[in-house]
Write a protein that holds these residues in place. Sequence first.
Motif, PDB file in Angstrom:
ATOM      1  N   THR A 234       0.819  -1.211   0.000  1.00 28.52           N
ATOM      2  CA  THR A 234       0.000   0.000   0.000  1.00 28.52           C
ATOM      3  C   THR A 234       0.855   1.264   0.000  1.00 28.52           C
ATOM      4  OG1 THR A 234      -1.655  -1.204   1.276  1.00 28.52           O
ATOM      5  CG2 THR A 234      -1.866   1.201   1.184  1.00 28.52           C
ATOM      6  N   TYR A 235       1.944   1.245   0.742  1.00 27.35           N
ATOM      7  CA  TYR A 235       2.734   2.459   0.917  1.00 27.35           C
ATOM      8  C   TYR A 235       4.123   2.283   0.319  1.00 27.35           C
ATOM      9  CZ  TYR A 235      -0.917   3.332   4.351  1.00 27.35           C
ATOM     10  OH  TYR A 235      -2.122   3.506   4.968  1.00 27.35           O
ATOM     11  N   SER A 236       4.733   3.411   0.000  1.00 28.16           N
ATOM     12  CA  SER A 236       6.109   3.416  -0.486  1.00 28.16           C
ATOM     13  C   SER A 236       6.936   4.314   0.422  1.00 28.16           C
ATOM     14  CB  SER A 236       6.166   3.938  -1.930  1.00 28.16           C
ATOM     15  OG  SER A 236       5.674   5.257  -1.996  1.00 28.16           O
ATOM     16  N   LEU A 237       8.189   3.934   0.625  1.00 25.37           N
ATOM     17  CA  LEU A 237       9.068   4.702   1.485  1.00 25.37           C
ATOM     18  C   LEU A 237       9.775   5.784   0.682  1.00 25.37           C
ATOM     19  CD1 LEU A 237      10.771   2.005   3.744  1.00 25.37           C
ATOM     20  CD2 LEU A 237       8.809   3.444   4.260  1.00 25.37           C
ATOM     21  N   GLY A 238       9.975   6.924   1.332  1.00 28.36           N
ATOM     22  CA  GLY A 238      10.778   7.977   0.731  1.00 28.36           C
ATOM     23  C   GLY A 238      12.248   7.720   0.998  1.00 28.36           C
ATOM     24  N   PRO A 239      13.125   8.568   0.485  1.00 31.20           N
ATOM     25  CA  PRO A 239      14.560   8.379   0.709  1.00 31.20           C
ATOM     26  C   PRO A 239      14.946   8.636   2.159  1.00 31.20           C
ATOM     27  CG  PRO A 239      14.152  10.464  -0.400  1.00 31.20           C
ATOM     28  CD  PRO A 239      12.838   9.754  -0.340  1.00 31.20           C
ATOM     29  N   LEU A 306       4.060  16.258  13.329  1.00 28.31           N
ATOM     30  CA  LEU A 306       3.990  15.251  12.268  1.00 28.31           C
ATOM     31  C   LEU A 306       5.258  14.404  12.212  1.00 28.31           C
ATOM     32  CD1 LEU A 306       2.291  14.231   9.862  1.00 28.31           C
ATOM     33  CD2 LEU A 306       3.481  15.921   8.446  1.00 28.31           C
ATOM     34  N   THR A 307       6.418  15.042  12.268  1.00 28.76           N
ATOM     35  CA  THR A 307       7.679  14.300  12.176  1.00 28.76           C
ATOM     36  C   THR A 307       8.018  13.584  13.478  1.00 28.76           C
ATOM     37  OG1 THR A 307       8.834  16.397  12.643  1.00 28.76           O
ATOM     38  CG2 THR A 307       8.670  15.707  10.345  1.00 28.76           C
ATOM     39  N   LEU A 308       7.395  13.980  14.586  1.00 26.50           N
ATOM     40  CA  LEU A 308       7.580  13.243  15.838  1.00 26.50           C
ATOM     41  C   LEU A 308       6.693  12.001  15.887  1.00 26.50           C
ATOM     42  CD1 LEU A 308       7.775  16.114  18.493  1.00 26.50           C
ATOM     43  CD2 LEU A 308       9.597  14.496  17.920  1.00 26.50           C
ATOM     44  N   MET A 309       5.507  12.073  15.310  1.00 21.57           N
ATOM     45  CA  MET A 309       4.588  10.933  15.352  1.00 21.57           C
ATOM     46  C   MET A 309       5.005   9.808  14.419  1.00 21.57           C
ATOM     47  SD  MET A 309       0.654  12.277  15.739  1.00 21.57           S
ATOM     48  CE  MET A 309       0.657  13.402  14.368  1.00 21.57           C
ATOM     49  N   MET A 310       5.678  10.131  13.310  1.00 28.96           N
ATOM     50  CA  MET A 310       5.907   9.133  12.267  1.00 28.96           C
ATOM     51  C   MET A 310       7.249   9.399  11.594  1.00 28.96           C
ATOM     52  SD  MET A 310       3.197   8.314   9.234  1.00 28.96           S
ATOM     53  CE  MET A 310       3.284   6.831   8.241  1.00 28.96           C
ATOM     54  N   PRO A 311       8.041   8.364  11.265  1.00 31.03           N
ATOM     55  CA  PRO A 311       9.293   8.589  10.527  1.00 31.03           C
ATOM     56  C   PRO A 311       9.025   9.326   9.215  1.00 31.03           C
ATOM     57  CG  PRO A 311       9.202   6.346  11.366  1.00 31.03           C
ATOM     58  CD  PRO A 311       7.861   6.944  11.629  1.00 31.03           C
ATOM     59  N   TYR A 312       9.877  10.291   8.920  1.00 33.94           N
ATOM     60  CA  TYR A 312       9.619  11.166   7.773  1.00 33.94           C
ATOM     61  C   TYR A 312       9.544  10.402   6.459  1.00 33.94           C
ATOM     62  CZ  TYR A 312      14.724  10.852   7.176  1.00 33.94           C
ATOM     63  OH  TYR A 312      16.006  10.396   7.009  1.00 33.94           O
ATOM     64  N   TYR A 313      10.296   9.311   6.315  1.00 29.68           N
ATOM     65  CA  TYR A 313      10.289   8.590   5.044  1.00 29.68           C
ATOM     66  C   TYR A 313       9.041   7.713   4.880  1.00 29.68           C
ATOM     67  CZ  TYR A 313      12.639   5.443   8.371  1.00 29.68           C
ATOM     68  OH  TYR A 313      12.986   4.716   9.485  1.00 29.68           O
ATOM     69  N   GLN A 314       8.202   7.618   5.910  1.00 34.89           N
ATOM     70  CA  GLN A 314       6.958   6.859   5.817  1.00 34.89           C
ATOM     71  C   GLN A 314       5.729   7.755   5.659  1.00 34.89           C
ATOM     72  OE1 GLN A 314       8.069   4.033   9.375  1.00 34.89           O
ATOM     73  NE2 GLN A 314       6.557   2.971   8.124  1.00 34.89           N
ATOM     74  N   LEU A 315       5.937   9.070   5.614  1.00 34.01           N
ATOM     75  CA  LEU A 315       4.811   9.985   5.480  1.00 34.01           C
ATOM     76  C   LEU A 315       4.155   9.833   4.107  1.00 34.01           C
ATOM     77  CD1 LEU A 315       6.373  13.205   7.056  1.00 34.01           C
ATOM     78  CD2 LEU A 315       4.572  11.785   8.034  1.00 34.01           C
ATOM     79  N   GLN A 316       2.843  10.033   4.066  1.00 34.09           N
ATOM     80  CA  GLN A 316       2.083   9.981   2.813  1.00 34.09           C
ATOM     81  C   GLN A 316       1.694  11.411   2.433  1.00 34.09           C
ATOM     82  OE1 GLN A 316       1.891   7.032   1.239  1.00 34.09           O
ATOM     83  NE2 GLN A 316       3.080   6.327   3.005  1.00 34.09           N
ATOM     84  N   PRO A 317       2.292  11.961   1.362  1.00 33.23           N
ATOM     85  CA  PRO A 317       2.065  13.373   1.022  1.00 33.23           C
ATOM     86  C   PRO A 317       0.599  13.725   0.779  1.00 33.23           C
ATOM     87  CG  PRO A 317       3.932  12.486  -0.212  1.00 33.23           C
ATOM     88  CD  PRO A 317       3.278  11.323   0.470  1.00 33.23           C
ATOM     89  N   GLU A 318      -0.197  12.767   0.268  1.00 30.10           N
ATOM     90  CA  GLU A 318      -1.594  13.081  -0.030  1.00 30.10           C
ATOM     91  C   GLU A 318      -2.407  13.312   1.236  1.00 30.10           C
ATOM     92  OE1 GLU A 318      -0.076  10.322  -1.028  1.00 30.10           O
ATOM     93  OE2 GLU A 318       0.410  10.821  -3.112  1.00 30.10           O
ATOM     94  N   SER A 319      -2.128  12.573   2.293  1.00 33.50           N
ATOM     95  CA  SER A 319      -2.884  12.718   3.551  1.00 33.50           C
ATOM     96  C   SER A 319      -1.964  12.406   4.717  1.00 33.50           C
ATOM     97  CB  SER A 319      -4.093  11.778   3.552  1.00 33.50           C
ATOM     98  OG  SER A 319      -3.670  10.445   3.305  1.00 33.50           O
ATOM     99  N   PRO A 320      -0.993  13.263   5.014  1.00 33.03           N
ATOM    100  CA  PRO A 320       0.009  12.953   6.048  1.00 33.03           C
ATOM    101  C   PRO A 320      -0.564  12.878   7.458  1.00 33.03           C
ATOM    102  CG  PRO A 320       0.272  15.204   5.272  1.00 33.03           C
ATOM    103  CD  PRO A 320      -0.734  14.565   4.372  1.00 33.03           C
ATOM    104  N   LEU A 321      -1.454  13.801   7.827  1.00 33.44           N
ATOM    105  CA  LEU A 321      -1.949  13.823   9.203  1.00 33.44           C
ATOM    106  C   LEU A 321      -2.856  12.635   9.529  1.00 33.44           C
ATOM    107  CD1 LEU A 321      -2.556  17.645   9.725  1.00 33.44           C
ATOM    108  CD2 LEU A 321      -0.785  16.222  10.753  1.00 33.44           C
ATOM    109  N   PRO A 322      -3.849  12.283   8.684  1.00 32.51           N
ATOM    110  CA  PRO A 322      -4.641  11.081   8.998  1.00 32.51           C
ATOM    111  C   PRO A 322      -3.798   9.815   9.090  1.00 32.51           C
ATOM    112  CG  PRO A 322      -5.755  12.405   7.340  1.00 32.51           C
ATOM    113  CD  PRO A 322      -4.404  12.994   7.518  1.00 32.51           C
ATOM    114  N   TYR A 327      -0.951   5.624  12.231  1.00 29.72           N
ATOM    115  CA  TYR A 327       0.326   4.992  12.593  1.00 29.72           C
ATOM    116  C   TYR A 327       0.492   4.912  14.105  1.00 29.72           C
ATOM    117  CZ  TYR A 327       5.406   4.260  12.760  1.00 29.72           C
ATOM    118  OH  TYR A 327       6.665   3.766  13.007  1.00 29.72           O
ATOM    119  N   THR A 328       0.007   5.946  14.808  1.00 30.35           N
ATOM    120  CA  THR A 328       0.172   5.977  16.269  1.00 30.35           C
ATOM    121  C   THR A 328      -0.968   5.271  16.998  1.00 30.35           C
ATOM    122  OG1 THR A 328      -0.942   8.137  16.342  1.00 30.35           O
ATOM    123  CG2 THR A 328       1.463   8.133  16.219  1.00 30.35           C
TER     124      THR A 328
END
Length: 631
Positions: A234-239, A306-322, A327-328
């Motif tokens: 479902t998800y892809s990791l960023g660099p 946002l960056t404290l709740m979730m690793p930055y490379y796992q964030l989803q740009p379309e809906s990062p906060l939901p 994730y938490t």
Amino acid sequence: MLWQALCRFGQKLVRRRTLEPGMAETRLARCLTTLDLVALGVGSTLGAGVYVLAGEVAKDKAGPSIVICFLVAALSSMLAGLCYAEFGARVPRSGSAYLYSYVTVGELWAFTTGWNLILSYVIGTASVARAWSSAFDNLIGNHISQILQGSISLHVPHVLAEYPDFFAMGLVLLLTGLLALGASESALVTKVFTVVNLLVLGFVIISGFIKGDLHNWKLTEEDYKLAVAGLNDTYSLGPLGSGGFVPFGFEGILRGAATCFYAFVGFDCIATTGEEAQNPQRSIPTGIVISLFVCFSAYFGVSSALTLMMPYYQLQPESPLPEAFLYTGWAPARYVVAIGSLCALSTSLLGSMFPMPRVIYAMAEDGLLFRVLARIYTGTHTPIVATVVSGIIAAFMAFLFELTDLVDLMSIGTLLAYSLVAICVLILRYQPDQEMRNEEGEVELQEEKIHEAEKLTLQGLFCPLNSIPTPLSGQVVYVCSSLLELALMFLNLTLEALLLSVLCLVLAQWSTPLLSGDPLWIAVFVLLLTLITGITGVIWRQPQSSTPLHFKVPALPLLPLVSIFVNIYLMMQMTAGTWARFGVWMLIGFAIYFGYGMQHSLEEVKSDQPPLKSRAKTVDLDLSSACTHSI
């Protein structure tokens, strides 16, 4: 004869708007308080960016250091905001950057600024309307888009949308009707949505600090490998970058700051309320500064959470906060975020639509656009024709066009306006005062004092004899400011060319030292820096106006020049296609100006009337003397 005709034509291009001092009579209703202006600025600025932009920048460009990106972007925006604040105190009229340019640098530049502001507001309105429609559609399971794609499909990529968006068109038309009801009604709706948005963002920030893990700001390669091992389809990791707090280095911070800068675009709508604010000379500067501070606090807090709740490379740009709440383990919180995003998009949409008819109204009242657009409905004291026409155009664009390729045009128009406002502040601060007030508060014209003929000398440039501004010192600053704007533009081009040549040398020959770039570009770069430093010194040495204002930009001429440099640098990042579309839009505008506006301008009508024996204060700078002297 030909030279005289050309000279008269040139004088028309640089003629300036004359203004009465203080708050003049207006056909609009003065009903907006400082709180209304703050809500309008926060609502139009703190829109979809806080819910989407933070995730996009953090994932691919800056990581946890996105908080620094927003700080840099906020400082850059504050430079422009301070310039707007001084002009709001100096020129409390409707029209924003358009009017500021008109009273300072001339009619042609004013029309160019106003025409680009109209483009920015129209595209901004249409794009936010489609974003609102998309967010609502996503909330109900994408039923609207599936039905429309199946029944009505458009097949013109990069121009038309995949399907006509009836929902976005209806939303724009609905809000057009709301704006036609009056400024106070629009301000009330904006305040309600802004309060809800801020409450949701406060919930996000507090929840993020409670559920967040400081380890997410210290991620390593081992953490990344564990994330890759647990990856699903479902998800892809960023660099990963280099991990840690600044995973993409200083370059990533700069690239992220350039993107985050556009998250602060919108506060300038406050400057269009000069004829509807109860006390514009005080409330416009206050509203701009407070709204920028509130927006920065929200962006800083949300990006940190946002960056404290979730690793930055796992964030989803379309809906990062939901996704971060999911994730938490707080999945129900995503519905709270959805409500906040709809409120944010609503205020952002109103913030884009509110200033649009006011700029059109100001230009039409001055005769630069068609007079019918300046009609005011007496029942609500709103520019009814400009509101309806601009709303229909924006609704049509939201209905048919895919606006992702046109959004950069918003940036060009906004950055051009920011630059012109900064240069206008620089020019006006060094112009001679032309009025004084007696004890009753009435404006009296100063008696014209006969000065000895001033001569322009090299010593006079750096050590002027007068301690107050004179016509000569004002002309010196005007010319120097124009030269500085050109020099800063070429400096940006030279800087990019120099960096590019150094990069090519480093890539081609690793042993080459960094400073062994192209000698030609280095020489041009040093020459431009020397020229800019010298001209800045000349401006700094000129006497400033002592006119009391509720707010003045500090550290002149440094802050406006830094603002101009940043704005031009960001404009240079636009693609060739964006500049081509900008050129087409400007050709349409110039056809209207030279075919209609130049002949019907109020300044043209005034020039045909016999001169009066006494006249009120003007902020007109007489540049025609050079042409007259040469004739």
